[in-house]
Scaffold this active site. Structure first.
Site, PDB file in Angstrom:
ATOM      1  CB  THR A  18      -0.912  -0.004   1.255  1.00 36.23           C
ATOM      2  OG1 THR A  18      -1.871  -1.047   1.091  1.00 36.23           O
ATOM      3  CG2 THR A  18      -1.648   1.299   1.439  1.00 36.23           C
ATOM      4  CB  CYS A  70      -5.545 -18.412  22.158  1.00 35.96           C
ATOM      5  SG  CYS A  70      -6.866 -19.396  22.851  1.00 35.96           S
ATOM      6  CB  SER A 129       2.212  -8.177   0.843  1.00 35.22           C
ATOM      7  OG  SER A 129       1.105  -8.107   1.698  1.00 35.22           O
ATOM      8  CB  SER A 130      -2.517 -10.760  -1.396  1.00 34.46           C
ATOM      9  OG  SER A 130      -3.071  -9.923  -0.428  1.00 34.46           O
ATOM     10  CB  THR A 161      -3.101 -21.939  20.854  1.00 28.44           C
ATOM     11  OG1 THR A 161      -4.401 -21.486  21.257  1.00 28.44           O
ATOM     12  CG2 THR A 161      -2.122 -20.783  20.982  1.00 28.44           C
ATOM     13  CG  ASP A 169      -3.165  -7.524   3.071  1.00 31.13           C
ATOM     14  OD1 ASP A 169      -3.527  -6.853   4.058  1.00 31.13           O
ATOM     15  OD2 ASP A 169      -3.695  -7.414   1.955  1.00 31.13           O
TER      16      ASP A 169
HETATM   17  N1  ASP Z   1      -3.029  -5.315   0.248  1.00 31.55           N
HETATM   18  C1  ASP Z   1      -1.912  -4.520   0.719  1.00 31.55           C
HETATM   19  C2  ASP Z   1      -0.676  -5.395   0.718  1.00 31.55           C
HETATM   20  O1  ASP Z   1      -0.523  -6.224   1.572  1.00 31.55           O
HETATM   21  C3  ASP Z   1      -2.191  -4.006   2.086  1.00 31.55           C
HETATM   22  C4  ASP Z   1      -1.128  -3.111   2.651  1.00 31.55           C
HETATM   23  O2  ASP Z   1      -0.031  -2.972   2.179  1.00 31.55           O
HETATM   24  O3  ASP Z   1      -1.423  -2.478   3.702  1.00 31.55           O
HETATM   25  O4  ASP Z   1       0.148  -5.259  -0.166  1.00 31.55           O
END
Ligand code: ASP
Length: 338
Positions: free
Chosen positions: A14, A274, A60-61, A272, A92
């Site tokens: 981002t 949690c 980053s996804s 976990t 992410d």
């Molecule tokens: N979707 C973006 C990423 O992970 C989110 C971010 O950078 O905050 O690249």
């Protein structure tokens, strides 16, 4: 400007995105140009900065282990010339990358700080400016011999960090470990928490595309699905269990599948669900049955650290017994015992 030098590996995220018809997307050249014109870089405390904008900036996804290796090689190639390193990354999967880098960069003696932002640099209310400027100070003026993650006034150990808020500026935390640095009007470094400086030179380890799966239990989950997963050729399973590491003990097929998989050499790690606290399989019958099936404890490791550590160890020449032993001790401060 100080005599210190910081290298920025800009991978995407981002921080350097611009709005488009499809939502925010990375825009080549934009952030690099902005950074090079940043007035704060002229302040006396600021290091000299070199930015390497990656050819293919990514959300980053889309990050894969190949990207982790590229970042590790990039840091290694510039290691002697710089005092510290910043990896600009999307939020992410930032905790995965920070965890992976901690295992890939062995005997690290300089700061490697992963950071990014929730709002792009191009937008009025961006949080990128503070995250970047403080990261530059931390990477150049402090002896932090580890992979860390900086976000919203806190520096966390990379392999202890988690993204816990999808939209808030305080997006990250390290629930099982205090922050390494707390930033306010003063910068307070918790020196006693930092890893020790290694005596050996930096070495990079590769993480091969992992044949590892994460499976989260829920009441009524299907053992047929578990069976299919265990028969799919995986080498390791991160089993996300309840509370202190508990799972049903009245389902014979479930326990039998785990026992058989363990027998076949699949490493099953109990992590976990949690956010905070640790696995202790000795506490309840529902945990002890897992122990008997050969499941090992992930103690207080984050799922991100557990997954990347298991993938890293499976990429080495270590035997199954050695991997099980190493999973249960601290290699890079990712786990609280030992
Ligand atoms: N979707 C973006 C990423 O992970 C989110 C971010 O950078 O905050 O690249």
């Amino acid at each position: 400007m100080s005599s210190k030098r910081v290298y920025i590996a800009y991978t995407g995220g981002t921080i350097g995105m611009k709005p488009s018809e499809k939502g925010f997307v990375p825009e080549a050249g934009y952030f690099t140009e902005q950074l090079n014109r940043l007035p704060e870089l002229a302040y006396p405390d600021m290091p000299a900065v070199v930015i390497n904008e990656y050819e293919n900036l990514i959300d980053s996804s889309n990050v894969t282990p190949a990207d982790w290796f590229k970042i590790s090689e990039d840091i290694k190639a510039h290691y002697d010339e710089f005092d510290g390193f910043i990896v600009l990354h999307g939020t992410d999967t930032m905790a995965y990358t920070a965890s992976a880098l901690s295992f890939m960069l062995e005997d690290l003696s300089k700061p490697v700080i992963v950071t990014g932002s929730q709002i792009p640099w191009s937008q009025m209310r961006t949080d990128a400016r503070e995250n970047l400027i403080t990261s530059l100070l931390l990477a150049s003026r402090y002896d932090i011999p580890e992979v860390a993650l900086y976000f919203h006034n806190r520096l966390y150990r990379g392999n202890r960090s988690r993204k816990l808020d999808a939209t808030g500026f305080h997006a990250f935390s390290s629930p099982n470990f205090p922050p390494l640095v707390e930033v306010g009007s003063q910068i307070n470094v918790n020196k006693n928490l930092l890893l020790k400086e290694p005596s050996k030179p930096l070495k990079i380890n590769r993480i091969a595309a992992p044949k590892v799966m994460v499976l989260s239990l829920y009441p009524g989950f299907s053992t047929d699905v578990l069976e299919a997963v265990l028969n799919s050729g995986i080498q390791g399973l991160v089993l996300m269990t309840y509370g202190m590491g508990n799972a049903p003990c009245n389902d014979i097929k479930f326990l039998h599948l785990l026992g058989a998989a363990n027998h076949a050499g699949i490493i099953i790690v109990n992590c976990t669900q949690c956010i905070k606290g640790a696995v202790d399989m000795s506490s309840y019958e529902t945990g002890q049955e897992l122990l008997s099936a050969g499941v090992i404890s992930g103690f207080d490791m984050t799922p991100e650290a557990t997954l990347t550590k298991l993938s890293y160890l499976l990429s080495t020449e270590c035997s199954t017994a050695e991997i099980k032993q190493k999973m249960q001790i601290s290699l890079r401060g990712e786990l609280s015992i030992n």
